[in-house]
Design a protein around this motif. Structure first.
Motif, PDB file in Angstrom:
ATOM      1  N   CYS A  26       0.807  -1.222   0.000  1.00 32.63           N
ATOM      2  CA  CYS A  26       0.000   0.000   0.000  1.00 32.63           C
ATOM      3  C   CYS A  26       0.842   1.275   0.000  1.00 32.63           C
ATOM      4  N   CYS A  67       3.415  -3.026   8.342  1.00 33.53           N
ATOM      5  CA  CYS A  67       2.769  -1.899   7.674  1.00 33.53           C
ATOM      6  C   CYS A  67       2.053  -1.016   8.696  1.00 33.53           C
ATOM      7  N   CYS A  81      -4.368  -2.698   5.780  1.00 35.03           N
ATOM      8  CA  CYS A  81      -3.530  -3.347   4.755  1.00 35.03           C
ATOM      9  C   CYS A  81      -3.328  -4.826   5.078  1.00 35.03           C
TER      10      CYS A  81
END
Ligand SMILES: [Zn+2]
Length: 449
Positions: A61, A96, A101
């Protein structure tokens, strides 16, 4: 063990200070040393290292990643001031920063240290250099770096194969030599294994080594080469061995065969030896012993006549009188000298004329070995005479044979032909300073974070 913070020590040869209390590890791009320790027991430098860049982004992402701890990885690096170096890399783990995500955690990677490696890439390249042109044994290099034989050999393979497989390594030979060499001596399980060496005659360089001494091996090898490269080859020097001639005729129809003087004289010497042994057996009923007349002169018979001198030749004649009742050994000696004299010819025409005299002599000698020698030489006459025009010879490979011997000694016989070929070509078949080698990427050291 006590780690010294790096800021306390100045002027380490492999590190450069950036004033922030950490040092860049010179040549290992992106890494900094955070602490170091000289282990008195092992004599090793232990360096704690990490990557200087403390930012990462999610590959899925693109959101900035969050630190997720570290995992320590221990690898061996190049020696520093003659001491082995162990790097303890505190590898960053990431996750992340975006809750939605799907990315899980991941660890950073580095082109300098492959996943699950026990050595840095530059240490692996150095092992390849040591074992290739440096002629160290794999075991020795492995010991120097404190890794297993298999880890060292894998480094030789990974860094050596791109050099050996590089098309530029083939060069642009106009004359190739094909020669047999023994690979493994005979044992109870197998006969002596012969391989074929392919040599660039003008450069005196091993182009390749094939696992067999056969027409098929040579034909297959030629068939795998680019047509323009093959087209540049005008002469092929071989020993008088029909499968080689057959392979060259099929794979290089425009190239011309040359049989050099060395191999021709070797045929005559082999015939002379055969006649001597047969006569020895017939006259004494046993194989040569040190007091037998023919056994005494076995080496002098093979010497060049002009090297014997009058006394030496008188001795040869005396022992022939004693041990060669039918004069067959004497006839073989003369045949050998007649063949040698064809090499005193001024040109190929003169050599052809001299060969005719040699054939007549052999044909009327009543010695079966000489009749056969005459027929063999006649069958190879065209490539033999071509030597008088080109003077091409495989003799340049003698130095290469020494290298082959040395490598075989290091490798304890090389049961594994692929390893043998790789090491042979790294030693005397690959230009070591080749500029374009895919797997070894020179990197600029980054001095500061
Ligand atoms: Zn993400």
């Amino acid at each position: 063990m006590m780690w010294l913070l790096n800021g306390n020590i100045s002027r380490r040869p492999l590190m450069g200070h950036d004033g922030s209390g950490v040092s860049a590890l010179v040549g290992l791009g992106g890494f900094v040393v955070t602490a170091q320790l000289l282990d008195d027991a092992s004599g090793e430098w232990w360096l704690a290292v990490e990557t200087a860049d403390d930012r990462a982004w999610c590959e899925i992402c693109g959101v900035r990643a969050i630190g997720h701890g570290r995992r320590r990885v221990v690898v061996r690096d190049l020696p520093m001031a003659d001491r082995p170096v162990v790097l303890v890399w505190a590898k960053r783990l990431w996750r992340c920063g975006e809750a939605a995500c799907s990315a899980r955690t991941w660890s950073e990677d580095s082109g300098e240290i492959a996943p699950r490696a026990v050595l840095t890439e530059r240490a692996r390249a150095e092992i390849c250099r040591l074992v290739g042109p440096g002629e160290h044994s794999v075991a020795h290099a492995a010991r120097n770096f404190g890794v297993s034989w298999h880890a060292a050999m894998a480094a030789v393979r990974d860094h050596g194969r791109p050099r050996v497989d590089h098309l530029a390594r083939l060069g642009a030979p106009s004359a190739l030599g094909l020669d047999e060499t023994s690979f493994l001596a005979a044992t109870a399980e197998h006969p002596t294994l012969l391989v074929t060496g392919i040599i660039d005659i003008h450069e005196g360089r091993v182009v390749d080594v094939l696992a067999a001494r056969s027409a098929v091996a040579v034909t297959d090898w030629l068939g795998s080469k680019p047509a323009p490269w093959l087209a540049g080859i005008r002469h092929v020097v071989i020993d008088p061995y029909q499968p080689y001639a057959t392979a060259v005729a099929a794979g290089l129809p425009d190239a011309r065969l040359v049989v050099d003087h060395f191999h021709v004289i070797r045929l005559a010497n082999a015939a002379l030896d055969e006649v001597r042994r047969r006569t020895q057996q017939a006259t004494t009923g046993h194989r040569g012993r040190k007091d037998d007349p023919l056994y005494r002169i076995r080496r002098r018979l093979l010497a060049r006549h002009e090297d014997l001198g009058p006394d030496g030749f008188a001795r040869v004649l005396a022992w022939l009188d004693a041990g060669d009742p039918d004069g067959e050994v004497g006839a073989a000696y003369l045949a050998k000298e007649l063949l040698r004299e064809t090499y005193l010819a001024a040109d190929a025409f003169d050599a052809r004329r001299r060969l005719a005299g040699f054939y007549d002599y052999c044909a009327s000698s009543d010695v079966p070995e000489l009749e056969r020698l005459g027929r063999t030489i006649a069958r190879w006459e065209t490539p033999i005479l071509r030597w008088h025009r080109t003077r091409l010879t495989n003799a340049a490979t003698e130095g290469t044979n020494l290298i082959i011997k040395n490598i075989k000694r290091l490798g304890f016989g090389f049961r594994n032909f692929k390893n043998y070929r790789l090491r042979l070509l790294l030693r005397c078949g690959a230009p070591w300073q080749h500029p374009q080698v895919a797997s070894i990427r020179p990197r600029q050291p980054r001095i500061s974070a």
